[in-house]
Design an enzyme around this catalytic site. Sequence first.
Site, mmCIF file in Angstrom:
data_model
loop_
_atom_site.group_PDB
_atom_site.id
_atom_site.type_symbol
_atom_site.label_atom_id
_atom_site.label_comp_id
_atom_site.label_asym_id
_atom_site.label_seq_id
_atom_site.Cartn_x
_atom_site.Cartn_y
_atom_site.Cartn_z
ATOM 1 N N TYR A 1 100.869 -63.097 64.564
ATOM 2 C CA TYR A 1 99.764 -62.375 65.202
ATOM 3 C C TYR A 1 100.098 -60.890 65.221
ATOM 4 O O TYR A 1 101.233 -60.502 65.522
ATOM 5 C CB TYR A 1 99.571 -62.875 66.642
ATOM 6 C CG TYR A 1 98.542 -62.063 67.410
ATOM 7 C CD1 TYR A 1 97.195 -62.424 67.403
ATOM 8 C CD2 TYR A 1 98.908 -60.910 68.116
ATOM 9 C CE1 TYR A 1 96.245 -61.679 68.066
ATOM 10 C CE2 TYR A 1 97.957 -60.153 68.784
ATOM 11 C CZ TYR A 1 96.635 -60.538 68.756
ATOM 12 O OH TYR A 1 95.695 -59.790 69.414
ATOM 13 N N GLU B 1 92.666 -56.325 64.787
ATOM 14 C CA GLU B 1 93.438 -57.547 65.037
ATOM 15 C C GLU B 1 93.523 -58.405 63.784
ATOM 16 O O GLU B 1 92.520 -58.607 63.110
ATOM 17 C CB GLU B 1 92.777 -58.352 66.155
ATOM 18 C CG GLU B 1 93.525 -59.625 66.517
ATOM 19 C CD GLU B 1 92.813 -60.423 67.599
ATOM 20 O OE1 GLU B 1 93.368 -60.570 68.702
ATOM 21 O OE2 GLU B 1 91.693 -60.898 67.334
#
Length: 388
Positions: A109, A197
């Site tokens: 992530y 993101e």
Amino acid sequence: MKIHEFQAKQLFQKYGVPIPRGKAAFSVAEAKQIGAELGVFPVVVKAQIHAGGRGKGGGVKLAKNAAEVDQYASSILGMTLVTHQTGPEGKLVKKLLVEEGLPIEKELYLSVLPDRGTAKIVFMASEAGGMDIEKVAAETPEKIVKVFIDPLIGMKGYHANELAFGLNLSGDLAKQFNAMATKLYKLCVDYDCSLVEINPLILTKDGRVIALDGKINFDDNAVGRHKDIQEYRDLDEEDPSEVEASKYELNYIKMPSGNIGSMVNGAGLAMATMDLIKQAGGDPANFLDVGGGASAEQVEAGFKIILADPTVKAVLINIFGGILRCDRLANGVVEAAKKVGIQIPVVIRMEGTNVEEGRRILNESGLNLITAKDVSDAAQKIAAVAKA
Ligand code: GDP
Ligand code: MN
């Protein structure tokens, strides 16, 4: 402003951030065509909506052959995709992204965004990437590494190294990662992003670091200075009433329940009005903030938007006339009321600049308006008529 994954990936490409080969498709035929052009299998067929959690909701499928590309494109395009971010009503899928499927070794992530608390740019990274990142953040936040960057100093090699170390990357993977993180930082700052993101950021079995997903949000107040991203706006993904309101530079917010519509000026007064309605036993359906210096036309447009909401059974107008003078407000309300033909009760509380003239216009309009003497009186009255 939110954009689609395929648009975020176009920006990634512009900045040299590695992405899978692929293209957006707007029909099943196009999806099949792109699948054939990719020349490899598996092919990933991905729903493009302004919400995450598509994988779990059935909006991301891996096709092993051309027939499956056809099958998945047909089933996903036009489906109402429900994810934890769409709400129970889901979102209609009108666009797809068709990409080469990559062999995943590990899902990481990575995100970069401005942190208001520290006035810095923060990178967040985790080895536990993939579809359960919300769970990681809630239950094991220590698995998320944060690196804060002073925007006046900018991103340095040691920032990237710290992130790579936190992700347990070394050697060539760390090198690829560092280059990517540096580009993402630049993208975030250049475009005034409120969020960039990548989840998952993948390590492939053949040793590459690739952005498998992409999400970018922009600061709405900065979109005006980035002409190239303005065309990324997708009105299909926005609430139609909110789109209509934004045409008139009004802020309209639809609430999930309730039957009272409100017109107020200023965000602070809007919040206070919502509280007062609740306290009086009412339930707001929406509110429209006409802002400080609205014209009669804007007030009229705003009033129509509130009335167009079928859940609204009564309207409260709560205005403190400052720059927005009360007479101008009254004219807007009267014009809108005449054109739309109001069938529901309207309670009005108005104070401030030119209030006498405003009241005269309302009184002489022949409209059936309930006037309130102050804010609490207005809240009591609107709650009572909404219940009746
Ligand atoms: P999201 O669920 O909306 O965040 O959509 P993602 O783009 O993150 O995709 C969801 C999941 O699909 C990923 O976490 C992967 O596990 C899987 N996936 C997506 N693309 C590929 C791919 O190219 N290869 C493989 N093996 N899995 C993929
Ligand atoms: Mn994702």
